[in-house]
Design a protein around this motif. Structure first.
Motif, PDB file in Angstrom:
ATOM      1  N   TYR A  15      -7.491  -3.635   1.486  1.00 45.05           N
ATOM      2  CA  TYR A  15      -8.414  -2.655   2.581  1.00 45.05           C
ATOM      3  C   TYR A  15      -9.613  -3.394   2.358  1.00 45.05           C
ATOM      4  CZ  TYR A  15      -3.553  -2.410   4.409  1.00 45.05           C
ATOM      5  OH  TYR A  15      -2.667  -2.947   5.357  1.00 45.05           O
ATOM      6  N   ASP A  33     -11.562   0.013   3.268  1.00 49.75           N
ATOM      7  CA  ASP A  33     -11.942   1.199   3.278  1.00 49.75           C
ATOM      8  C   ASP A  33     -10.440   2.292   3.338  1.00 49.75           C
ATOM      9  OD1 ASP A  33     -12.054   1.212   5.828  1.00 49.75           O
ATOM     10  OD2 ASP A  33     -14.294   1.416   5.866  1.00 49.75           O
ATOM     11  N   GLN A  34     -10.501   3.177   3.365  1.00 46.71           N
ATOM     12  CA  GLN A  34      -9.080   4.487   3.923  1.00 46.71           C
ATOM     13  C   GLN A  34      -9.039   4.139   5.079  1.00 46.71           C
ATOM     14  OE1 GLN A  34      -9.617   8.021   1.133  1.00 46.71           O
ATOM     15  NE2 GLN A  34      -7.871   8.928   3.250  1.00 46.71           N
ATOM     16  N   THR A  41      -5.232   3.128  -3.378  1.00 45.34           N
ATOM     17  CA  THR A  41      -4.779   2.133  -2.600  1.00 45.34           C
ATOM     18  C   THR A  41      -4.807   1.495  -1.680  1.00 45.34           C
ATOM     19  OG1 THR A  41      -2.999   3.630  -2.908  1.00 45.34           O
ATOM     20  CG2 THR A  41      -2.603   2.277  -1.117  1.00 45.34           C
ATOM     21  N   ALA A  42      -6.269   1.776  -0.644  1.00 40.09           N
ATOM     22  CA  ALA A  42      -6.559   0.828   0.129  1.00 40.09           C
ATOM     23  C   ALA A  42      -7.718   0.030  -0.234  1.00 40.09           C
ATOM     24  CB  ALA A  42      -7.713   1.575   1.134  1.00 40.09           C
ATOM     25  N   ALA A  61       0.533  -1.465  -0.253  1.00 38.30           N
ATOM     26  CA  ALA A  61      -0.520  -0.321  -0.262  1.00 38.30           C
ATOM     27  C   ALA A  61       0.552   1.172  -0.436  1.00 38.30           C
ATOM     28  CB  ALA A  61      -1.245  -0.189   1.407  1.00 38.30           C
ATOM     29  N   HIS A  90      -9.870   2.250   6.927  1.00 35.43           N
ATOM     30  CA  HIS A  90      -9.021   0.609   7.587  1.00 35.43           C
ATOM     31  C   HIS A  90      -8.145   0.245   6.991  1.00 35.43           C
ATOM     32  CE1 HIS A  90      -8.649  -4.141   6.760  1.00 35.43           C
ATOM     33  NE2 HIS A  90      -7.912  -3.781   7.933  1.00 35.43           N
ATOM     34  N   LEU A  91      -7.306   1.623   5.832  1.00 39.85           N
ATOM     35  CA  LEU A  91      -5.854   1.381   5.571  1.00 39.85           C
ATOM     36  C   LEU A  91      -4.962   2.547   6.782  1.00 39.85           C
ATOM     37  CD1 LEU A  91      -3.677   1.017   3.615  1.00 39.85           C
ATOM     38  CD2 LEU A  91      -4.413   2.858   2.577  1.00 39.85           C
TER      39      LEU A  91
END
Length: 80
Positions: free
Chosen positions: A54, A56-57, A48-49, A35, A59-60
């Protein structure tokens, strides 16, 4: 463990000896590295997530903070 033909406990012990943490943490670290490579290449964090598995964002961002102690923006050298 199954793919290697060894037990889960043996895999965990070997991971601890080799990396200092278990196989699940290793998987998290490797996913985070993928990531960060995407994000450093200019891919937006939400994309990226999604591309690295991932949910969602957010979670990342949680994983970044838990594993590195820094928020994604600080780690990537971006100002919010």
């Amino acid at each position: 463990a199954d793919a290697l033909g060894i037990g889960a406990r043996r895999l965990h012990r070997r991971s601890l000896a080799a990396f200092g943490y278990g196989p699940k943490t290793l998987a998290r670290v490797l996913r985070l590295q993928r990531a960060l490579a995407l994000a450093r290449g200019g891919t937006p964090l939400a994309e990226t997530a999604a591309r690295t598995g991932y949910a969602d964002q957010a979670h990342l961002a949680r994983d970044v903070r838990e594993l590195t102690g820094l928020p994604p923006g600080d780690l990537l050298g971006r100002r919010g």
